[in-house]
Design an enzyme around this catalytic site. Structure first.
Site, short mmCIF file in Angstrom:
data_model
loop_
_atom_site.label_atom_id
_atom_site.label_comp_id
_atom_site.label_asym_id
_atom_site.label_seq_id
_atom_site.Cartn_x
_atom_site.Cartn_y
_atom_site.Cartn_z
N ASN A 94 72.88 11.69 -15.68
CA ASN A 94 71.34 11.83 -15.78
C ASN A 94 71.03 10.91 -17.04
O ASN A 94 71.28 11.29 -18.16
CB ASN A 94 71.14 13.35 -16.17
N HIS A 147 65.18 11.59 -9.20
CA HIS A 147 65.65 11.69 -10.29
C HIS A 147 67.06 11.94 -10.22
O HIS A 147 67.41 12.81 -9.38
CB HIS A 147 64.73 12.69 -11.10
N CYS A 193 62.60 14.30 -18.22
CA CYS A 193 62.94 13.56 -17.16
C CYS A 193 61.90 13.09 -16.06
O CYS A 193 62.17 12.31 -15.26
CB CYS A 193 64.10 14.49 -16.45
#
Length: 328
Positions: A285, A255, A120
């Site tokens: 996500n 994020h 990520c």
């Protein structure tokens, strides 16, 4: 004393693009597939829906679509592009890289390209590499892309993790330009990793381990326990490096993993909600794609404007984490 009018070579964001698959999967849709509920997902994560890719919507396909938008908005012809860096944990193939597939799709015949794996944190890592290449004069333009198809590595027997992720791609075009001290561009990037924490968020398998499942595995409580502290630290590192405080930041683009983590970092920095971009409710996500997707939304909504100071931060499997500060 530094002359504020001194010309500096910086990586300036000149174009942005985004791609989301057409298929929207709501929490109700997930509840029909696994034992969960809209209330359970929303309360713990803030997620209401996510996008899942169709068979043709690979990391390369989505990345090329986002990249094409970024080039068009910047007014840069594909053949003038210098490099393509793709942050992805879900490449089309072990090799060749997703980046070279995107190069071919765009017709960027003079660009070189490669993939970067930092989960990520992939977009922040890729942005840092691009910034270094542009400052050094190795290239004049770099397309930085985050593109992910996490729906293909989810374990739908694990209701605690399969509801958290979605697919998509985001891209920014960075070009080397001469600017003044207060001009636009990437001001600094800050990268970190701790391999001792590799076992709290990972994919169980790869080409080199054919007997593994290839599914994402996450120990959510452990990830959450580290996330807010590490992310706030990376943010403060960027502020200190540039002689700034949180009050100087116009927008935080984090994020998009979990609304509680986003809120926790914002609270630690004392930032009001209107200065924190949140898209996790709509996208879930999307790993390395989440920051450029969120930044694209902020620009589309008019919340991200030229001259603003924007702080990016991310944490992912590795553990990896980092931050980047730029002026639009």
């Amino acid at each position: 004393m530094v002359d504020d009018n001194l010309s500096l070579r910086r990586a300036v964001l000149t174009g942005i693009g985004a791609y989301l698959p057409a298929q929207i999967v709501t929490n109700a849709d997930m509840a029909a597939r696994v034992e969960t509920s809209d209330d359970w997902i929303t309360e713990r994560t803030g997620i209401k829906q996510r996008h899942f890719a169709a068979p043709h919507e690979t990391a390369a396909f989505m990345g090329a679509e986002a990249g094409r938008q970024a080039l068009q908005k910047a007014g840069l012809a594909p053949e003038a592009l210098g490099a393509i860096i793709v942050g992805t944990s879900t490449p089309d193939q072990a090799f060749p890289s997703t980046a070279v597939h995107i190069q071919a799709a765009l017709g960027a015949k003079n660009a070189f390209g490669f993939d970067l794996a930092a989960a990520c944190s992939g977009f922040i890592y890729a942005l840092s590499v691009a910034d270094a290449m542009l400052r050094a004069g190795q290239v004049q333009s770099v397309l930085v892309i985050g593109s992910e198809v996490y729906s293909r590595i989810l374990n739908f027997e694990d209701r605690t993790t399969c509801v958290l992720f979605g697919d998509g791609a985001g891209a920014v075009l960075l070009e080397a330009k001469s600017v003044t001290k207060d001009g636009p561009g990437v001001l600094s990037t800050h990268l970190h990793a701790d391999g001792k924490l590799a076992d709290i968020l990972y994919v169980d398998g790869a080409v080199g381990q054919p007997d593994k499942s290839g599914h994402l595995v996450m120990h959510g409580r452990e990830v959450f326990r580290h996330a807010v502290t590490l992310l706030a630290g990376a943010v403060n590192e960027a502020l200190t490096e540039n002689g700034l405080t949180a009050a100087d930041i116009d927008l935080l683009v984090p994020h998009q993993a979990n609304r509680r983590i986003i809120d926790g970092v914002g609270k630690k920095l004392g930032l009001p909600d209107e200065r924190v971009i949140v898209t996790v409710d709509k996208h879930a996500n999307t790993s390395a794609a989440s920051i450029p997707l969120a930044l694209a939304v902020a620009m589309e909504e008019g919340r991200a404007k030229p001259g603003q100071l924007v702080l990016l931060e991310a944490l992912g499997g590795g553990l990896t984490w980092g931050s980047a500060l730029l002026r639009l």
